[in-house]
Write a protein that holds these residues in place. Sequence first.
Motif, short mmCIF file in Angstrom:
data_model
loop_
_atom_site.label_atom_id
_atom_site.label_comp_id
_atom_site.label_asym_id
_atom_site.label_seq_id
_atom_site.Cartn_x
_atom_site.Cartn_y
_atom_site.Cartn_z
N GLY A 18 2.65 -0.09 -6.76
CA GLY A 18 2.07 0.53 -5.60
C GLY A 18 0.57 0.33 -5.61
N THR A 20 -3.13 2.14 -4.82
CA THR A 20 -3.83 3.40 -4.61
C THR A 20 -5.33 3.15 -4.53
OG1 THR A 20 -4.20 3.90 -6.96
CG2 THR A 20 -2.09 4.61 -6.00
N ILE A 72 -2.48 7.25 -2.03
CA ILE A 72 -1.42 6.25 -2.05
C ILE A 72 -1.38 5.58 -0.68
CG2 ILE A 72 1.06 5.87 -2.34
CD1 ILE A 72 1.07 8.46 -4.09
N PRO A 151 5.32 2.36 1.47
CA PRO A 151 4.12 2.20 0.67
C PRO A 151 3.68 0.74 0.61
CG PRO A 151 6.01 2.47 -0.75
CD PRO A 151 6.49 2.71 0.66
#
Length: 169
Positions: A18, A20, A72, A151
């Motif tokens: 992911g 961030t 996020i 995401p």
Amino acid sequence: MAVNPDEMRDTLRLWASGVTVVTTDNGEQRVGMTVSAFSSLCLEPPLVVVCIFKDTHVGQMIPETKKFGVSILHADQSYLSDRFSGRIVLAPGEDRFDGVNVTQGKDGSPVLTDAIAWLDCRLHAQYDGGSHWIFVGEVVATQRRLTDNAPLLYFDRDYRALERQPEQP
């Protein structure tokens, strides 16, 4: 003999992660950077881990402020990842936060309002990880947005997004 950095980079690019943006603020300056080395550590107490290159403003400021925010990013926010990673060259005097919707977490860390979720953290522990600091944060506040956005992922040196599957009846 250890693996050389190019071999390590070529192998780890195949690990999807992911994306961030990690931020902090000392009252005079706010700083942020794109980070993919982020993970949940524990639910009780609520702890997360971020790994930050030591020679960055964020890596140097978190030990001073004892706090940080983690935003996020969603699939449509690769431009924010590029902005906070330094891929987008800023004009002289321009701040990475210019034009970005920001709010303050409970402990005062800036967090990106439009992210799909954010966590506000107090520095719980700090460890030496070679060229990086390993920061463990105790989550003191969190917020998530109800959205259809998936995401933002980073895989094989490019941004990706999850493909949403239709819900099963």
